[in-house]
Design a protein around this motif. Structure first.
Motif, mmCIF file in Angstrom:
data_model
loop_
_atom_site.group_PDB
_atom_site.id
_atom_site.type_symbol
_atom_site.label_atom_id
_atom_site.label_comp_id
_atom_site.label_asym_id
_atom_site.label_seq_id
_atom_site.Cartn_x
_atom_site.Cartn_y
_atom_site.Cartn_z
ATOM 1 N N THR A 122 72.926 49.823 25.663
ATOM 2 C CA THR A 122 73.177 48.301 25.137
ATOM 3 C C THR A 122 72.150 47.448 25.963
ATOM 4 O O THR A 122 72.764 47.251 27.158
ATOM 5 C CB THR A 122 74.609 48.289 24.968
ATOM 6 O OG1 THR A 122 75.247 48.999 24.153
ATOM 7 C CG2 THR A 122 74.796 46.706 24.404
ATOM 8 N N LEU A 123 71.510 46.629 25.549
ATOM 9 C CA LEU A 123 70.894 45.633 26.227
ATOM 10 C C LEU A 123 70.857 44.323 25.654
ATOM 11 O O LEU A 123 70.646 44.057 24.243
ATOM 12 C CB LEU A 123 69.250 46.022 26.125
ATOM 13 C CG LEU A 123 68.930 47.506 26.731
ATOM 14 C CD1 LEU A 123 67.190 47.716 26.576
ATOM 15 C CD2 LEU A 123 69.304 47.566 28.164
ATOM 16 N N SER A 124 71.420 43.276 26.327
ATOM 17 C CA SER A 124 71.682 42.060 25.888
ATOM 18 C C SER A 124 71.802 41.285 27.138
ATOM 19 O O SER A 124 72.432 41.193 28.086
ATOM 20 C CB SER A 124 72.981 42.130 25.117
ATOM 21 O OG SER A 124 73.385 40.486 24.628
ATOM 22 N N ASP A 125 70.963 39.789 26.959
ATOM 23 C CA ASP A 125 71.199 38.716 27.879
ATOM 24 C C ASP A 125 72.279 38.164 27.894
ATOM 25 O O ASP A 125 72.820 37.625 29.057
ATOM 26 C CB ASP A 125 70.159 37.800 27.936
ATOM 27 C CG ASP A 125 68.716 38.211 28.020
ATOM 28 O OD1 ASP A 125 68.454 39.612 28.525
ATOM 29 O OD2 ASP A 125 67.801 37.624 27.401
ATOM 30 N N ARG A 126 73.195 38.308 26.943
ATOM 31 C CA ARG A 126 74.683 37.570 27.162
ATOM 32 C C ARG A 126 75.630 38.383 27.113
ATOM 33 O O ARG A 126 76.899 38.049 27.172
ATOM 34 C CB ARG A 126 74.978 36.498 25.791
ATOM 35 C CG ARG A 126 73.514 35.642 25.485
ATOM 36 C CD ARG A 126 73.660 34.675 26.874
ATOM 37 N NE ARG A 126 74.673 33.847 27.264
ATOM 38 C CZ ARG A 126 74.945 32.743 26.493
ATOM 39 N NH1 ARG A 126 74.149 32.374 25.846
ATOM 40 N NH2 ARG A 126 76.087 32.120 26.893
ATOM 41 N N GLN A 127 75.389 39.800 27.527
ATOM 42 C CA GLN A 127 76.758 40.799 27.637
ATOM 43 C C GLN A 127 76.689 41.393 29.112
ATOM 44 O O GLN A 127 75.430 41.705 29.458
ATOM 45 C CB GLN A 127 76.617 41.779 26.539
ATOM 46 C CG GLN A 127 76.661 40.966 25.134
ATOM 47 C CD GLN A 127 76.523 42.110 23.845
ATOM 48 O OE1 GLN A 127 75.898 43.076 24.028
ATOM 49 N NE2 GLN A 127 77.464 41.803 22.845
ATOM 50 N N THR A 162 71.831 36.304 36.634
ATOM 51 C CA THR A 162 70.876 36.536 35.524
ATOM 52 C C THR A 162 69.926 35.557 35.400
ATOM 53 O O THR A 162 69.747 34.783 36.053
ATOM 54 C CB THR A 162 71.963 36.523 34.199
ATOM 55 O OG1 THR A 162 72.334 35.378 34.100
ATOM 56 C CG2 THR A 162 72.953 37.810 34.459
ATOM 57 N N GLN A 183 69.140 45.823 33.131
ATOM 58 C CA GLN A 183 70.516 46.360 32.491
ATOM 59 C C GLN A 183 70.254 47.716 32.149
ATOM 60 O O GLN A 183 69.233 48.108 31.369
ATOM 61 C CB GLN A 183 70.662 45.255 31.453
ATOM 62 C CG GLN A 183 72.190 45.525 30.927
ATOM 63 C CD GLN A 183 72.484 44.627 29.766
ATOM 64 O OE1 GLN A 183 71.659 44.368 28.716
ATOM 65 N NE2 GLN A 183 73.575 43.695 29.927
ATOM 66 N N VAL A 243 80.327 47.429 25.953
ATOM 67 C CA VAL A 243 80.050 45.954 26.445
ATOM 68 C C VAL A 243 81.581 45.399 26.842
ATOM 69 O O VAL A 243 82.661 45.591 26.324
ATOM 70 C CB VAL A 243 80.073 45.019 24.936
ATOM 71 C CG1 VAL A 243 79.842 43.793 25.356
ATOM 72 C CG2 VAL A 243 78.694 45.396 24.340
ATOM 73 N N GLU A 301 81.405 39.003 26.962
ATOM 74 C CA GLU A 301 80.358 38.068 26.654
ATOM 75 C C GLU A 301 80.202 37.013 27.568
ATOM 76 O O GLU A 301 81.202 36.238 27.887
ATOM 77 C CB GLU A 301 80.785 37.399 25.096
ATOM 78 C CG GLU A 301 80.703 38.557 24.134
ATOM 79 C CD GLU A 301 79.111 38.748 23.604
ATOM 80 O OE1 GLU A 301 78.204 37.985 24.095
ATOM 81 O OE2 GLU A 301 79.234 39.879 22.864
#
Length: 220
Positions: free
Chosen positions: A63-68, A147, A178, A215, A218
């Motif tokens: 799972t790749l996410s800038d906000r998680q 981040t 991440q 996750v 957030e």
């Protein structure tokens, strides 16, 4: 699936010792007792299988996410609480702790992408991983990643009563991705993650985590 490089020496040594023990039993110790030889062989296979499975690294869609914030390890969530983080932030943070049993995958992964702003290793005790003082008295590392949005996430690798060797592959000022491997803890342990109080927690106590996939929260 592949086997982690941290286990190569242990797996080879264990395999050779078990092989030598079984050969000794077959030719000398139990040469006239086929049942004892069979039981020893079965026990050796089980033991070797347990050690091999400990160093497994399953193939996963990360799972790749800038906000998680993503779980840095497999295991079970045992703590979700607001607490004082006194080493780096010296302020209140939300702590999420994941306990890894010897049956879990023990690769540790970066929970966010960014720059490593702080790293420190501490030798220490080997209290059971769920002991309240294990976070501050056990062998451990502390890593802080900032981040791209300027949010700092702290996480700790903590050795347990069985785990006696922590490995890490990060250093200060290093850019990290991440889900990328950042370390390994051998034979049972715990990881603590500290996030901002206004981050939205996405897990509950007792939930089972998949490192690099689940996750945790957030970010604001």
């Amino acid at each position: 699936m592949r086997l982690h490089r941290e286990g190569y020496t242990i797996m080879l040594t264990t395999g050779l010792v078990l092989l030598a023990l079984n050969l000794l039993a077959y030719f000398y110790l139990f040469s006239d007792n086929s049942i004892a030889i069979s039981l020893l062989a079965a026990a050796s296979l089980v033991l070797f299988g347990l050690i091999v499975q400990f160093f497994r690294v399953p193939n996963r869609q990360l799972t790749l996410s800038d906000r998680q914030v993503i779980a840095p390890a497999d295991g079970t969530v045992v703590v979700i609480e607001e607490t004082d983080e006194s080493e780096y932030f010296k302020a209140r943070r939300r702590q999420i702790s994941i306990f890894m049993s010897p049956l879990n995958v023990h690769v540790n992964r970066n929970p966010v992408s960014g720059i490593v702003r702080y790293f420190k290793y501490y030798p220490g005790k080997y209290l059971v991983a769920w002991h309240p003082k294990s976070s501050t008295e056990n062998e451990r590392t502390t890593v802080v990643i900032e981040t791209a949005n300027g949010v700092e996430v702290l996480f700790r690798q903590i050795a347990g009563a069985v785990a006696r060797r922590i490995r890490w592959y990060v250093k200060e000022n290093q850019p990290v991705e991440q889900g990328q491997e950042m370390g390994f803890i051998k034979f049972g342990s715990r990881v603590d993650v500290f996030i901002p109080l206004d981050a939205e927690v996405k897990v509950n106590i007792g939930d089972r985590m998949k490192g690099g996939v689940t996750v945790l929260a957030e970010l604001p």
